[in-house]
Design a protein around this motif. Structure first.
Motif, PDB file in Angstrom:
ATOM      1  N   PHE A 137       0.861  -1.184   0.000  1.00 16.97           N
ATOM      2  CA  PHE A 137       0.000   0.000   0.000  1.00 16.97           C
ATOM      3  C   PHE A 137       0.899   1.237   0.000  1.00 16.97           C
ATOM      4  N   THR A 138       1.314   1.641  -1.186  1.00 15.37           N
ATOM      5  CA  THR A 138       2.264   2.747  -1.299  1.00 15.37           C
ATOM      6  C   THR A 138       1.581   4.088  -1.505  1.00 15.37           C
ATOM      7  N   GLU A 139       0.349   4.096  -2.002  1.00 13.81           N
ATOM      8  CA  GLU A 139      -0.380   5.361  -2.164  1.00 13.81           C
ATOM      9  C   GLU A 139      -0.810   5.844  -0.778  1.00 13.81           C
ATOM     10  N   GLN A 140      -0.658   7.155  -0.526  1.00 12.46           N
ATOM     11  CA  GLN A 140      -0.746   7.684   0.832  1.00 12.46           C
ATOM     12  C   GLN A 140      -2.072   7.389   1.521  1.00 12.46           C
ATOM     13  N   SER A 141      -3.185   7.662   0.848  1.00 10.22           N
ATOM     14  CA  SER A 141      -4.480   7.456   1.495  1.00 10.22           C
ATOM     15  C   SER A 141      -4.766   5.972   1.700  1.00 10.22           C
ATOM     16  N   ALA A 142      -4.392   5.128   0.736  1.00 11.34           N
ATOM     17  CA  ALA A 142      -4.600   3.686   0.885  1.00 11.34           C
ATOM     18  C   ALA A 142      -3.746   3.134   2.019  1.00 11.34           C
ATOM     19  N   ARG A 143      -2.527   3.633   2.127  1.00 14.68           N
ATOM     20  CA  ARG A 143      -1.639   3.181   3.184  1.00 14.68           C
ATOM     21  C   ARG A 143      -2.180   3.590   4.554  1.00 14.68           C
ATOM     22  N   ALA A 144      -2.704   4.806   4.638  1.00 13.30           N
ATOM     23  CA  ALA A 144      -3.274   5.263   5.906  1.00 13.30           C
ATOM     24  C   ALA A 144      -4.474   4.412   6.297  1.00 13.30           C
ATOM     25  N   ARG A 145      -5.341   4.086   5.332  1.00  8.67           N
ATOM     26  CA  ARG A 145      -6.498   3.228   5.629  1.00  8.67           C
ATOM     27  C   ARG A 145      -6.051   1.838   6.074  1.00  8.67           C
ATOM     28  N   MET A 389       2.030   4.537  14.395  1.00  7.63           N
ATOM     29  CA  MET A 389       2.588   3.445  13.598  1.00  7.63           C
ATOM     30  C   MET A 389       2.917   3.915  12.187  1.00  7.63           C
ATOM     31  N   ALA A 390       2.035   4.706  11.608  1.00 10.74           N
ATOM     32  CA  ALA A 390       2.288   5.231  10.271  1.00 10.74           C
ATOM     33  C   ALA A 390       3.501   6.149  10.274  1.00 10.74           C
ATOM     34  N   ALA A 391       3.624   7.005  11.294  1.00 13.90           N
ATOM     35  CA  ALA A 391       4.753   7.929  11.380  1.00 13.90           C
ATOM     36  C   ALA A 391       6.070   7.181  11.561  1.00 13.90           C
ATOM     37  N   ALA A 392       6.051   6.138  12.388  1.00 22.73           N
ATOM     38  CA  ALA A 392       7.283   5.420  12.724  1.00 22.73           C
ATOM     39  C   ALA A 392       7.776   4.528  11.598  1.00 22.73           C
ATOM     40  N   THR A 393       6.943   4.259  10.600  1.00 24.88           N
ATOM     41  CA  THR A 393       7.336   3.337   9.525  1.00 24.88           C
ATOM     42  C   THR A 393       7.341   3.993   8.153  1.00 24.88           C
ATOM     43  N   ALA A 394       7.111   5.304   8.085  1.00 21.26           N
ATOM     44  CA  ALA A 394       7.031   5.990   6.794  1.00 21.26           C
ATOM     45  C   ALA A 394       8.412   6.435   6.323  1.00 21.26           C
ATOM     46  N   ASP A 395       8.505   6.697   5.030  1.00 20.64           N
ATOM     47  CA  ASP A 395       9.689   7.316   4.422  1.00 20.64           C
ATOM     48  C   ASP A 395      10.963   6.516   4.632  1.00 20.64           C
ATOM     49  N   VAL A 396      10.861   5.186   4.585  1.00 24.31           N
ATOM     50  CA  VAL A 396      12.059   4.347   4.671  1.00 24.31           C
ATOM     51  C   VAL A 396      12.155   3.519   3.396  1.00 24.31           C
ATOM     52  N   PRO A 397      13.363   3.096   3.011  1.00 23.32           N
ATOM     53  CA  PRO A 397      13.505   2.259   1.817  1.00 23.32           C
ATOM     54  C   PRO A 397      12.680   0.987   1.928  1.00 23.32           C
TER      55      PRO A 397
END
Length: 475
Positions: A137-145, A389-397
């Motif tokens: 789920f790489t698209e932002q809104s889908a990933r958040a859901r 959880m989203a903040a701690a796992t975002a923007d990583v390779p």
């Protein structure tokens, strides 16, 4: 399309419909968290049938929690190196097989060993489910859901333990608390094989054995020492010894990762991403908040208001439903608002809800003194947990998704373990001060009220730490 984009797309572990992948991740997380609490209600029956001693019985719970938290960093790194599908299916197999062994156990040693193996399976599963969400789920809104649904499933798993465990133990047998995982695990293994592609990250790396040993042993020793504080004073050698040894091993682990490891288990460069560093710090604090809400509220209902374990579970059900609804709402809002506004709103709910709950006493009514504040706290948990959880796992390779997922899960679990020990000690000390001047229920209520005030303080600390996030921060 460039070759880089093509390689990235192929690396994503998706071979089936997204709804199937989401169901796989959420059900796996539900099962892992459920097994941390479902056994509690069955402990008296287990002790009678298998002949556990008073000191041995807690290890039916602690054996699972210790290996779950201690091995999660290793499980996350292994998912990145050996493939998310491979680790997810291996974790499901180990979890299911050890559940079968636990359900068929005829001796205390067998059941504790099965619970230890279950914890290892859970440590493989939990970071792998986060890695699957991050990469599919790489698209932002889908990933958040997806994070909202994943968080809600874990929260419901934690809350459902008392109700499901009580129903199974009463209507069937305590053995079904474990055996129910076997058919569910078999179905999930089949779904994982169908829905996830068997790709790897493409990196030819070996596991950092020195880091794996020092990191895993350090976490396990630290958590073991903290757990011992439930039966011994904080100055006891049985508490201080393992805790200090664990801290020293974690220092060695950090030095090894920073100076000597060519392929570190936890690349310290990940902490240069502010969301990873700050998000994990907030998750450490959040672990104590969650313990105060679900564990100590249940104790208040049972030990102060006189509810049975099943009644206490049902009494917390409205809060669990509220949490699920708000977590999904937070997931929808996160791409538009960013992390900080949702965290600050959730922390406001913690301050108000725990402050209200801290006024409860032995003569309080459920609706006015428990239901109202727990609904407010559940709103706060629903707003903050998926967001953190989203903040701690975002923007990583993408190749570090499992490692970061293991790190986030570890932060939450370690925060909960340390929080449980500290809050239990505080509650016991406060209650002991009241004994003699009031009834036993009133003394216990005073101890739990202190816990709720301390949880409000943790909520304030999370709010302060969240200010370190950039203003534009998104999930």
């Amino acid at each position: 399309m460039t070759s880089t984009n093509t390689a990235t797309r192929r690396a994503r572990p998706q071979a089936g419909p997204v709804w199937m992948i989401m169901a796989l991740a959420c059900t796996s997380q539900f099962m892992v968290i459920l097994d941390a609490s479902i056994v509690n209600v069955a402990l008296p029956s287990i002790r009678r049938e298998l002949g556990f001693t008073a000191t041995g019985l807690p290890w039916v719970v602690n054996g699972y929690l210790l290996t779950f938290a201690g091995f999660m960093l290793l499980g996350g790194r292994a998912a990145d190196l050996f493939g998310h599908r491979r680790m997810l299916t291996a974790g499901l197999f180990l979890f299911s097989a050890s559940s079968l062994a636990g359900g068929l156990a005829t001796a205390p040693e067998v059941l504790v060993a099965a619970r230890v193996a279950q914890g290892m399976g859970a440590a493989m599963l939990a970071p792998a489910t986060l890695a699957v969400i991050n990469t599919c789920f790489t698209e932002q809104s889908a990933r958040a859901r997806a994070f909202g649904a994943w968080s809600a499933s874990g929260g419901v798993g934690g809350m459902a333990g008392a109700v499901v465990g009580g129903a199974m133990t009463t209507g069937l047998s305590w053995r079904w608390v474990f055996l129910i995982n076997v058919p569910i695990g078999a179905v999930l293994i089949a779904v994982a094989m169908m829905s996830l592609a068997g790709t790897r990250t493409g990196r030819r790396e070996s596991l950092d054995l020195t880091g794996a040993v020092t990191g895993t042993a350090g976490l396990a020793a630290l958590i073991y020492g903290v757990m011992q504080s439930a039966d011994h004073s904080w100055t006891s050698v049985l508490v201080v010894g393992p805790a200090v040894a664990g801290l020293l091993l974690l220092v060695v682990f950090t030095v090894v990762e920073a100076r000597f490891a060519t392929q570190p288990m936890i690349p310290l460069r990940l902490f240069r991403t502010r969301g990873v560093a700050v998000g994990n710090g907030m998750l450490l604090l959040f672990g104590g908040i969650a313990i105060a809400m679900w564990y100590f509220t249940s104790l208040f209902l049972q030990n102060v208001l006189g509810y049975s374990a099943l009644q206490a579970g049902l009494g917390q059900t409205p809060a669990a439903v509220t949490f699920v609804v708000i977590a999904r709402l937070a997931a929808a809002l996160l791409p538009r608002t960013g992390v900080r506004p949702l965290v600050l709103a959730g922390c406001s709910c913690f301050l108000a809800g725990f402050g209200w709950l801290a006024q409860a006493h032995a003569d309080s009514g459920y609706v006015t003194s428990v239901l109202g504040p727990t609904l407010l706290i559940a709103v706060g948990i629903g707003l903050t947990f998926p967001t953190l959880m989203a903040a701690a796992t975002a923007d990583v390779p993408e190749g570090d998704a499992g490692t970061v997922g293991g790190l986030a899960n570890t932060a939450s679990q370690v925060g909960g373990s340390v929080g449980l020990a500290v809050l239990t000690s505080a509650a016991g000390t406060r209650a002991a001060m009241e004994v003699g001047g009031s009834s036993p229920a009133a003394a216990l209520a005073a101890g739990y009220d202190l816990v709720f005030l301390m949880a409000a303080g943790l909520g304030l600390a999370v709010a302060v730490v969240s200010l370190l996030l950039p203003r534009h921060r998104r999930g």
